[in-house]
Scaffold this motif. Sequence first.
Motif, PDB file in Angstrom:
ATOM      1  N   ALA A  24       0.577  -1.160  -0.189  1.00 25.11           N
ATOM      2  CA  ALA A  24      -0.016  -0.058  -0.072  1.00 25.11           C
ATOM      3  C   ALA A  24       0.950   1.129   0.066  1.00 25.11           C
ATOM      4  CB  ALA A  24      -0.880  -0.115   1.188  1.00 25.11           C
ATOM      5  N   ALA A  25       0.450   2.311  -0.653  1.00 28.64           N
ATOM      6  CA  ALA A  25       1.214   3.753  -0.745  1.00 28.64           C
ATOM      7  C   ALA A  25       0.872   4.198   0.591  1.00 28.64           C
ATOM      8  CB  ALA A  25       0.554   4.491  -1.922  1.00 28.64           C
ATOM      9  N   ALA A  26       1.904   4.118   1.529  1.00 32.63           N
ATOM     10  CA  ALA A  26       1.743   4.623   3.043  1.00 32.63           C
ATOM     11  C   ALA A  26       2.476   5.577   3.244  1.00 32.63           C
ATOM     12  CB  ALA A  26       1.835   3.456   4.108  1.00 32.63           C
ATOM     13  N   ALA A  27       2.322   6.825   3.939  1.00 34.25           N
ATOM     14  CA  ALA A  27       3.049   7.889   4.096  1.00 34.25           C
ATOM     15  C   ALA A  27       3.226   8.201   5.697  1.00 34.25           C
ATOM     16  CB  ALA A  27       2.384   9.140   3.638  1.00 34.25           C
ATOM     17  N   PRO A  28       4.184   7.793   6.459  1.00 30.53           N
ATOM     18  CA  PRO A  28       4.445   8.007   7.972  1.00 30.53           C
ATOM     19  C   PRO A  28       4.568   9.516   8.372  1.00 30.53           C
ATOM     20  CG  PRO A  28       6.492   7.456   6.704  1.00 30.53           C
ATOM     21  CD  PRO A  28       5.686   7.464   5.880  1.00 30.53           C
ATOM     22  N   ARG A  29       3.763   9.808   9.210  1.00 33.65           N
ATOM     23  CA  ARG A  29       3.600  11.143   9.821  1.00 33.65           C
ATOM     24  C   ARG A  29       3.603  11.183  11.250  1.00 33.65           C
ATOM     25  NH1 ARG A  29       4.362  11.750   4.989  1.00 33.65           N
ATOM     26  NH2 ARG A  29       3.093  12.758   3.454  1.00 33.65           N
ATOM     27  N   ASP A  30       4.608  11.789  11.851  1.00 31.11           N
ATOM     28  CA  ASP A  30       4.704  11.765  13.246  1.00 31.11           C
ATOM     29  C   ASP A  30       5.392  13.068  13.727  1.00 31.11           C
ATOM     30  OD1 ASP A  30       5.941  10.914  16.081  1.00 31.11           O
ATOM     31  OD2 ASP A  30       4.735   9.062  15.282  1.00 31.11           O
ATOM     32  N   PHE A  31       5.291  13.492  14.974  1.00 29.38           N
ATOM     33  CA  PHE A  31       5.942  14.592  15.515  1.00 29.38           C
ATOM     34  C   PHE A  31       7.374  14.297  15.938  1.00 29.38           C
ATOM     35  CE2 PHE A  31       4.932  12.318  19.188  1.00 29.38           C
ATOM     36  CZ  PHE A  31       5.971  12.613  20.352  1.00 29.38           C
ATOM     37  N   ARG A  32       7.902  12.919  15.725  1.00 28.26           N
ATOM     38  CA  ARG A  32       9.222  12.676  16.024  1.00 28.26           C
ATOM     39  C   ARG A  32      10.059  12.503  14.602  1.00 28.26           C
ATOM     40  NH1 ARG A  32       6.306   8.212  19.983  1.00 28.26           N
ATOM     41  NH2 ARG A  32       5.042   8.341  18.475  1.00 28.26           N
ATOM     42  N   GLN A  34      11.180  14.064  10.721  1.00 30.88           N
ATOM     43  CA  GLN A  34      11.680  15.331  10.210  1.00 30.88           C
ATOM     44  C   GLN A  34      11.019  15.534   9.034  1.00 30.88           C
ATOM     45  OE1 GLN A  34      13.420  17.196  12.312  1.00 30.88           O
ATOM     46  NE2 GLN A  34      13.338  15.623  13.902  1.00 30.88           N
ATOM     47  N   GLY A  35      11.366  16.795   8.435  1.00 33.16           N
ATOM     48  CA  GLY A  35      10.958  17.115   7.090  1.00 33.16           C
ATOM     49  C   GLY A  35       9.349  16.895   6.885  1.00 33.16           C
ATOM     50  N   ASP A  36       9.251  16.313   5.711  1.00 33.59           N
ATOM     51  CA  ASP A  36       7.737  16.056   5.190  1.00 33.59           C
ATOM     52  C   ASP A  36       7.043  15.075   6.024  1.00 33.59           C
ATOM     53  OD1 ASP A  36       8.122  18.114   3.256  1.00 33.59           O
ATOM     54  OD2 ASP A  36       8.732  16.514   1.681  1.00 33.59           O
ATOM     55  N   GLU A  37       7.833  14.254   6.616  1.00 30.97           N
ATOM     56  CA  GLU A  37       7.050  13.303   7.557  1.00 30.97           C
ATOM     57  C   GLU A  37       6.546  13.906   8.736  1.00 30.97           C
ATOM     58  OE1 GLU A  37       9.808   9.944   7.462  1.00 30.97           O
ATOM     59  OE2 GLU A  37       9.039   9.295   5.485  1.00 30.97           O
ATOM     60  N   LEU A  47      -1.123  19.744  10.186  1.00 31.21           N
ATOM     61  CA  LEU A  47      -2.130  18.499   9.713  1.00 31.21           C
ATOM     62  C   LEU A  47      -2.419  18.437   8.308  1.00 31.21           C
ATOM     63  CD1 LEU A  47      -4.842  17.537  12.521  1.00 31.21           C
ATOM     64  CD2 LEU A  47      -3.151  15.941  11.492  1.00 31.21           C
ATOM     65  N   ALA A  48      -2.913  19.731   7.881  1.00 31.34           N
ATOM     66  CA  ALA A  48      -3.134  19.941   6.313  1.00 31.34           C
ATOM     67  C   ALA A  48      -1.984  19.502   5.659  1.00 31.34           C
ATOM     68  CB  ALA A  48      -3.422  21.277   6.078  1.00 31.34           C
ATOM     69  N   ARG A  49      -0.730  19.935   5.898  1.00 32.03           N
ATOM     70  CA  ARG A  49       0.340  19.594   5.066  1.00 32.03           C
ATOM     71  C   ARG A  49       0.265  17.951   5.218  1.00 32.03           C
ATOM     72  NH1 ARG A  49       2.512  24.161   7.352  1.00 32.03           N
ATOM     73  NH2 ARG A  49       3.363  22.903   9.053  1.00 32.03           N
ATOM     74  N   ALA A  50       0.544  17.418   6.059  1.00 31.55           N
ATOM     75  CA  ALA A  50       0.562  15.983   6.479  1.00 31.55           C
ATOM     76  C   ALA A  50      -0.464  15.237   5.555  1.00 31.55           C
ATOM     77  CB  ALA A  50       0.461  15.609   8.125  1.00 31.55           C
ATOM     78  N   LEU A  51      -1.307  15.534   5.685  1.00 25.18           N
ATOM     79  CA  LEU A  51      -2.716  14.686   5.099  1.00 25.18           C
ATOM     80  C   LEU A  51      -2.866  15.403   3.680  1.00 25.18           C
ATOM     81  CD1 LEU A  51      -5.365  14.918   8.047  1.00 25.18           C
ATOM     82  CD2 LEU A  51      -3.784  13.012   7.248  1.00 25.18           C
ATOM     83  N   ALA A  52      -2.140  16.406   2.919  1.00 28.46           N
ATOM     84  CA  ALA A  52      -2.399  16.478   1.591  1.00 28.46           C
ATOM     85  C   ALA A  52      -2.189  15.292   0.650  1.00 28.46           C
ATOM     86  CB  ALA A  52      -1.425  17.759   1.522  1.00 28.46           C
TER      87      ALA A  52
END
Length: 249
Positions: A24-32, A34-37, A47-52
Amino acid sequence: MIAVIGAAGTIGSKVLEFLEAWDAAAAPRDFRLQGDEHVDARDPASLARALAGASVCVNCADYRLNLEVMEGALRAGCHYIDLGGLFHMTRRQLGLHDRFLEDGRTAILGMGSAPGKTNLLASAAIRRLGAAPSSLEIWAATRDPAAAGHPLPITYSAQTLLDELRMRPVVLHEGELVEVEPLSGAAKRELPELDEVEAIYTLHSELATLPAAFPSLREASFRLSLSPGLIDKLLALGDELPEPYVQSA
């Protein structure tokens, strides 16, 4: 694309592994990260950037952030799923039902292990019963061999587990949801593969949804069984909370 909020956490990292194993095309997002993740779930712009560009948001962050992440999913126009909300948060989240419906988006609450598997197993048991249920008891217990000898064998967030133990549990009694004392309802039961376990009432999301799904219920409860001595150790913790141990496959 599936955005995984809280992807660097204990459960989020496992969710990410499963998605990647399924190609699956998965994108990790977390406060820990860096960068786009990187994402700060308390910040709508972050959140808007993370879910774009995401079609689905899998929320594995702290349950206290569920409403913020749900709102972010609505603004981003993606479907939403999380792991649970400790009853009170789940009830607040259910208030967003109409907005998701109007936007043609799906939101599935509490699809972790408990809540999640517990809800599905309860529903399956009721279907097998073949009659309107009047009473339901959910017992959650596990004894992972990987935890043998571990001083604090916890399988998920210590803070969430402490909230479960310290906050007043909710049970269904005579058709009404009522609060009971923390750490109450101690009982023992023989369970397959675990022999006899002792469990107590804890605050859980199953009671926020199952009585509505099965209105014939008059009594319902959730009990949690932890490794012997673990409750006392958890309640004695200070501000430095440990990370969960690595579970066996």
